[in-house]
Design a protein around this motif. Structure first.
Motif, PDB file in Angstrom:
ATOM      1  N   LEU A 166       0.799  -1.196  -0.055  1.00 24.64           N
ATOM      2  CA  LEU A 166      -0.041   0.143  -0.005  1.00 24.64           C
ATOM      3  C   LEU A 166       0.833   1.112   0.084  1.00 24.64           C
ATOM      4  O   LEU A 166       1.852   1.433   0.857  1.00 24.64           O
ATOM      5  CB  LEU A 166      -0.944   0.023   1.211  1.00 24.64           C
ATOM      6  N   VAL A 167       0.625   2.074  -0.867  1.00 21.10           N
ATOM      7  CA  VAL A 167       1.472   3.332  -1.040  1.00 21.10           C
ATOM      8  C   VAL A 167       0.546   4.733  -0.947  1.00 21.10           C
ATOM      9  O   VAL A 167      -0.511   4.803  -1.752  1.00 21.10           O
ATOM     10  CB  VAL A 167       2.196   3.392  -2.444  1.00 21.10           C
ATOM     11  N   PRO A 168       0.612   5.388   0.081  1.00 24.92           N
ATOM     12  CA  PRO A 168      -0.446   6.547   0.318  1.00 24.92           C
ATOM     13  C   PRO A 168       0.107   7.686  -0.852  1.00 24.92           C
ATOM     14  O   PRO A 168       1.321   7.826  -0.781  1.00 24.92           O
ATOM     15  CB  PRO A 168      -0.190   6.778   1.780  1.00 24.92           C
ATOM     16  N   THR A 169      -0.758   8.638  -1.123  1.00 26.70           N
ATOM     17  CA  THR A 169      -0.253   9.871  -1.717  1.00 26.70           C
ATOM     18  C   THR A 169      -1.525  10.706  -1.646  1.00 26.70           C
ATOM     19  O   THR A 169      -2.453  10.314  -1.039  1.00 26.70           O
ATOM     20  CB  THR A 169      -0.109   9.698  -3.385  1.00 26.70           C
ATOM     21  N   PHE A 170      -1.056  11.937  -2.000  1.00 27.65           N
ATOM     22  CA  PHE A 170      -2.321  12.778  -2.117  1.00 27.65           C
ATOM     23  C   PHE A 170      -3.457  12.802  -2.818  1.00 27.65           C
ATOM     24  O   PHE A 170      -3.263  12.037  -3.820  1.00 27.65           O
ATOM     25  CB  PHE A 170      -1.427  14.265  -2.430  1.00 27.65           C
ATOM     26  N   HIS A 171      -4.444  13.467  -2.523  1.00 31.91           N
ATOM     27  CA  HIS A 171      -5.590  13.413  -3.547  1.00 31.91           C
ATOM     28  C   HIS A 171      -5.439  14.160  -4.509  1.00 31.91           C
ATOM     29  O   HIS A 171      -4.577  15.220  -4.249  1.00 31.91           O
ATOM     30  CB  HIS A 171      -6.998  13.860  -2.744  1.00 31.91           C
ATOM     31  N   PRO A 172      -5.729  13.719  -5.762  1.00 28.00           N
ATOM     32  CA  PRO A 172      -5.530  14.663  -6.946  1.00 28.00           C
ATOM     33  C   PRO A 172      -5.930  16.062  -6.890  1.00 28.00           C
ATOM     34  O   PRO A 172      -5.468  16.968  -7.204  1.00 28.00           O
ATOM     35  CB  PRO A 172      -5.903  13.871  -8.182  1.00 28.00           C
ATOM     36  N   ALA A 173      -7.143  16.067  -5.974  1.00 32.93           N
ATOM     37  CA  ALA A 173      -7.649  17.415  -6.001  1.00 32.93           C
ATOM     38  C   ALA A 173      -6.733  18.136  -5.208  1.00 32.93           C
ATOM     39  O   ALA A 173      -6.872  19.690  -5.296  1.00 32.93           O
ATOM     40  CB  ALA A 173      -9.131  17.533  -5.184  1.00 32.93           C
ATOM     41  N   ALA A 174      -6.072  17.929  -4.038  1.00 25.54           N
ATOM     42  CA  ALA A 174      -5.107  18.495  -3.506  1.00 25.54           C
ATOM     43  C   ALA A 174      -3.887  18.987  -4.400  1.00 25.54           C
ATOM     44  O   ALA A 174      -3.306  20.046  -3.998  1.00 25.54           O
ATOM     45  CB  ALA A 174      -4.489  17.601  -2.284  1.00 25.54           C
ATOM     46  N   ALA A 175      -3.520  18.117  -5.185  1.00 24.45           N
ATOM     47  CA  ALA A 175      -2.531  18.770  -6.237  1.00 24.45           C
ATOM     48  C   ALA A 175      -2.909  19.807  -7.089  1.00 24.45           C
ATOM     49  O   ALA A 175      -2.323  20.920  -7.169  1.00 24.45           O
ATOM     50  CB  ALA A 175      -1.943  17.608  -6.752  1.00 24.45           C
ATOM     51  N   LEU A 176      -4.183  19.812  -7.472  1.00 27.17           N
ATOM     52  CA  LEU A 176      -4.783  20.774  -8.086  1.00 27.17           C
ATOM     53  C   LEU A 176      -4.619  22.205  -7.302  1.00 27.17           C
ATOM     54  O   LEU A 176      -4.656  23.143  -7.857  1.00 27.17           O
ATOM     55  CB  LEU A 176      -6.276  20.560  -8.727  1.00 27.17           C
ATOM     56  N   ARG A 177      -4.903  22.003  -6.122  1.00 22.66           N
ATOM     57  CA  ARG A 177      -5.052  23.237  -5.230  1.00 22.66           C
ATOM     58  C   ARG A 177      -3.475  23.579  -4.814  1.00 22.66           C
ATOM     59  O   ARG A 177      -3.193  24.817  -4.644  1.00 22.66           O
ATOM     60  CB  ARG A 177      -5.821  22.959  -3.932  1.00 22.66           C
ATOM     61  N   GLY A 178      -2.792  22.685  -4.806  1.00 22.61           N
ATOM     62  CA  GLY A 178      -1.369  22.815  -3.924  1.00 22.61           C
ATOM     63  C   GLY A 178      -0.296  23.103  -5.056  1.00 22.61           C
ATOM     64  O   GLY A 178       0.837  23.391  -4.538  1.00 22.61           O
TER      65      GLY A 178
END
Ligand code: SF4
Length: 220
Positions: A166-178
């Motif tokens: 299992l590999v956690p990463t950010f939600h794509p929506a967070a990348a769009l904001r961040g």
């Protein structure tokens, strides 16, 4: 009490058929209050024998209207990140913790997660991916049974259930904001997933065909 999803499939034994039966059940589910406000259930989409499975939080407005997870801008970013590691959406499986949209895109409530998590557990068990990538805080906290936030957990592989990583990463929506920094970290995490898939060379744990009561403990 958590609903029991598993032992009601009768003579159906193939994992793909069982997944279809599970979907049919979810599409008419009324186990939590989100059934009253959704447009449609967003069960999940993709290859039922995928090596890589994504787990997000819940459907948003576009997903609720179209019945598919990760459409719209966040979905496009997911597709781009997949393309950069040489994969397409049709090769993976994409699902959310909640199958119905919380009104106004509010955070999922604990009772809603409790009502719905059995669907996700069975999806993962039936698909039996080699790598599960959690997208954002809710999916990561649920699947790792932790209160540690995504910023600390992202990009670290965990040996997980059914032999999967299992590999956690950010939600794509967070990348769009961040902006570029978050998107760059997501690229690193996707590259890690690529290396894990290359290392496993298609080997996966055998599917647990028999229902194990202990699995009910998974996801808290
Ligand atoms: S969110 Fe899950 S438990 Fe609630 S109604 Fe939708 S499918 Fe059923």
């Amino acid at each position: 009490m958590a609903p029991n999803y598993a032992p009601q499939w009768g003579v159906v034994s193939d994992s793909v058929q069982i997944l279809e039966a599970l979907k049919a059940r979810a599409l008419v589910c009324t186990q939590c209050g989100l059934a009253d406000t959704r447009t449609q259930v967003v069960f999940g989409v993709g290859d039922p024998r995928a090596r890589l499975m994504f787990v997000g939080e819940a459907p948003g407005q576009n997903e609720d209207l179209q019945g598919e997870p990760f459409v719209g801008a966040a979905g496009k970013l997911l597709d781009t990140l997949l393309d950069e590691i040489g994969m397409q959406r049709s090769e993976v499986y994409i699902a959310n913790v909640l199958k119905c949209r919380p009104p106004g895109n509010r955070d999922p409530r604990p009772d809603e997660i409790d009502s719905c998590k059995g669907y996700l557990r069975e999806q993962i068990r039936l698909i039996s991916p080699e790598v599960v990538m959690t997208l954002g805080n809710f999916a990561t906290k649920l699947l790792l049974n932790t209160e540690i936030g995504i910023t600390r957990l992202r990009g670290r592989p965990h040996s997980w259930w059914l032999g999967a990583m299992l590999v956690p990463t950010f939600h794509p929506a967070a990348a769009l904001r961040g902006g570029d920094r978050v998107a760059g970290q997501m690229r690193e995490d996707f590259a890690l997933v690529r290396s894990l898939l290359d290392a496993t060379r298609g080997e996966r744990a055998p599917m647990e065909r028999d229902f194990e009561p202990s699995q009910m403990e998974l996801f808290g």
